[in-house]
Scaffold this motif. Structure first.
Motif, mmCIF file in Angstrom:
data_model
loop_
_atom_site.group_PDB
_atom_site.id
_atom_site.type_symbol
_atom_site.label_atom_id
_atom_site.label_comp_id
_atom_site.label_asym_id
_atom_site.label_seq_id
_atom_site.Cartn_x
_atom_site.Cartn_y
_atom_site.Cartn_z
ATOM 1 N N TYR A 65 0.817 -1.220 0.000
ATOM 2 C CA TYR A 65 0.000 0.000 0.000
ATOM 3 C C TYR A 65 0.848 1.265 0.000
ATOM 4 N N LYS A 68 1.454 1.788 -3.574
ATOM 5 C CA LYS A 68 0.231 2.323 -4.188
ATOM 6 C C LYS A 68 0.080 3.806 -3.866
ATOM 7 N N GLU A 245 -5.667 4.898 -0.925
ATOM 8 C CA GLU A 245 -4.910 3.866 -1.642
ATOM 9 C C GLU A 245 -5.279 2.458 -1.193
ATOM 10 N N GLU A 248 -9.925 0.400 -3.609
ATOM 11 C CA GLU A 248 -10.419 1.162 -4.762
ATOM 12 C C GLU A 248 -11.918 1.399 -4.701
#
Length: 533
Positions: A65, A68, A245, A248
């Motif tokens: 993450y 991301k 993040e 979604e």
């Protein structure tokens, strides 16, 4: 409303809690992260927590993450998100590096942004009068640049058939239910959101939006404290930071839902004027006929509903956050969500009164934009009925009777939709006819009185004088012909309003709001002050 930290120990033990990145000056805590602020850099470390909607419990997940976060935030924040800094341990010594020893955790390393560059602090400073002159003069320009930045970000954001499915009713319901579960844990009052989710109007809206490509991979947490104004002269000088993040499902959404977070954040912080200004700037970026006009009939219900969802999200986050003020913030968010939900499902009737020069028509213009309300003005009616007739005719007793009768008739023709009755309402009887005609209807009734104080009368007289040099109400044509002589004449016959006028109509007293505001204040301050009530 209690903080969840009273029940669950949320502030999870960090990996290597005694370690701080080099030159750390300050540590900022959130419910899911810890940010270490150094002179040049900021290091963001994810807490090893699992809150259901986010899971950072393993090193592998935190690394995933963090990567991301870097890639997603670089979309609208170039030059801020630098890299991942690795926390390693060798022979009992902790250090930041890229090799040697065992990898213990990671930080997202960012270029530090001065706190006074965030939109939240710019507006706070402007409100307190401590902002620098450039920022105060450029608030409107900053909002315009921010709107353009967000528009371009939304325009370039990914969309696809898969992403469009995140705009389906099942996702909206799941997101509402997931967030509301936390609130129910603390026995909060009931919020009725389910009926609107299933309504034909909302179903039609989300279907058309998905088909039109308005559901995109956007930000998900668009708030003032996540908007950095690095250079107010350039659109690219605006930086959108800290997007969602970790899931979604909370990031891929209708662009109006994304913007609703920022609108709600403005309003939670008392910046209703700035909210109206920003949303107008944002919509002006689009092709009106293609992207705005087809959805205008849905806005009066859908935008309050979207803002209600955002307020519920922040209510939940407040319950999950450390800090003594968290429960109070949670209650404030909950009350705001409740108000938005009522707006989404009820019409608003506003009786806006005050003597000539009190600025009520300018205020009506702003109120009409925020409440999506039609303004029915006695000035316009008088002009339509009597045209170029002499003032002695236009403002005679018989003319006044005809004007107020026409105003009421026009209002009663509106079977749905919000209305603002804009008039001096010199006589209590004129006001009571409006109150009496609408108090039984299923609506939110707001009585606004712009009071002119004797010691500030010079401001009003100057406003009347300036009127004939051009300009009118905010977004409204100025039909008034009143000057200082008319104002002084009105004072002689004015029956000053009071809250008791609502109380005399018992049902209205339960749902009505009476607000008295200082007419001498600037429009922005009058509007923000009124909306805070």
């Amino acid at each position: 409303m209690r903080n969840i930290c009273d029940i669950v120990m949320l502030n999870a033990t960090m990996n290597c809690p005694d370690f701080k990145p080099p030159d750390t000056e300050e540590i900022v805590e959130t419910h899911i992260s810890r940010v270490y602020l150094a002179p040049k850099f900021a290091y963001k470390q994810k807490k090893p927590v699992n809150l259901g909607f986010v899971d950072y419990t393993t090193l592998e997940k935190r690394i995933f993450y963090a990567k991301k976060e870097l890639s997603l935030n670089r979309r609208a924040c170039s030059g801020i998100y630098l890299d991942l800094a690795e926390l390693r341990q060798k022979k009992g010594r902790l250090f930041i590096g890229f090799k040697g020893g065992a990898l213990k955790d990671v930080f997202v390393r960012m270029r530090r942004v001065d706190s006074d560059r965030f939109l939240s602090n710019i507006l706070k400073s402007a409100e307190a009068g401590s902002a620098n002159t450039e920022d105060i003069l450029n608030i409107s320009n900053i909002l315009k640049k921010t709107a353009k930045k967000i528009y371009l970000f939304h325009k370039n954001a990914r969309t696809s058939k898969r992403i469009s499915k995140f705009g389906g009713e099942d996702i909206y319901r799941a997101n509402w239910d997931d967030n509301y579960k936390t609130l129910e844990t603390f026995q909060t009052p009931h919020l009725d959101y389910s009926a609107f989710l299933s309504s034909p109007l909302f179903s039609e809206f989300i279907r058309l939006r998905a088909q039109g490509g308005f559901v995109r991979d956007v930000h998900g947490d668009l708030r003032m404290e996540h908007i950095a104004v690095l250079d107010p002269r350039r659109v690219n000088g605006i930086c959108l930071m800290d997007c969602v993040e970790f899931d979604e499902r909370y990031r891929c959404q209708d662009i109006y839902l994304d913007v609703a977070f920022l609108l709600m954040d403005f309003e939670f912080n008392g910046c209703f004027y700035e909210s109206v200004l920003f949303f107008g700037y944002y919509k002006n970026c689009f092709n009106y006929l293609k992207s705005i006009a087809p959805f205008e009939k849905y806005e009066p219900s859908v935008m309050p509903f979207f803002k209600a969802y955002r307020a519920v999200v922040r209510c939940k986050i407040s319950l999950l956050s450390p800090g003594e003020d968290a429960p109070a913030k949670a209650s404030k968010y909950f009350n705001l969500a409740d108000f938005y939900l009522k707006l989404a499902q009820k019409r608003v009737i506003i009786l806006n009164c005050g003597l000539s020069g009190s600025g009520k028509s300018s205020l009506s213009g702003l109120l009409s934009r925020w409440f999506y309300a039609r303004v029915i003005s006695t000035d316009e009616i008088r002009q339509n009925l009597y045209g170029s007739a002499a003032k002695s005719v236009k403002y005679s007793a018989d003319a006044n009777i005809a004007v107020y009768r026409t105003m009421l008739e026009e209002g009663l023709k509106e079977s749905c939709g919000s209305i603002i009755f804009d008039a001096t309402f010199l006589k209590r009887s004129h006001r009571e006819k409006i109150i009496g005609s609408f108090y039984k209807k299923d609506c939110i009734f707001i009585f606004v009185y712009s009071k002119i104080y004797k010691e500030k009368e010079e401001i009003i007289l100057k406003r009347l004088s300036d009127r004939f040099n051009g300009g009118g109400g905010y977004g409204l044509k100025d039909y008034s012909e009143a000057d200082a002589s008319v104002y002084f004449n009105q004072k002689n016959y004015f029956e000053e309003p009071s809250e008791n006028e609502l109380a005399s109509f018992a049902p209205a007293a339960r749902t009505g709001i009476f607000a008295q505001i200082d007419a001498a204040l600037e429009l922005k301050d009058r509007f923000n002050g009124l909306m805070k009530t």
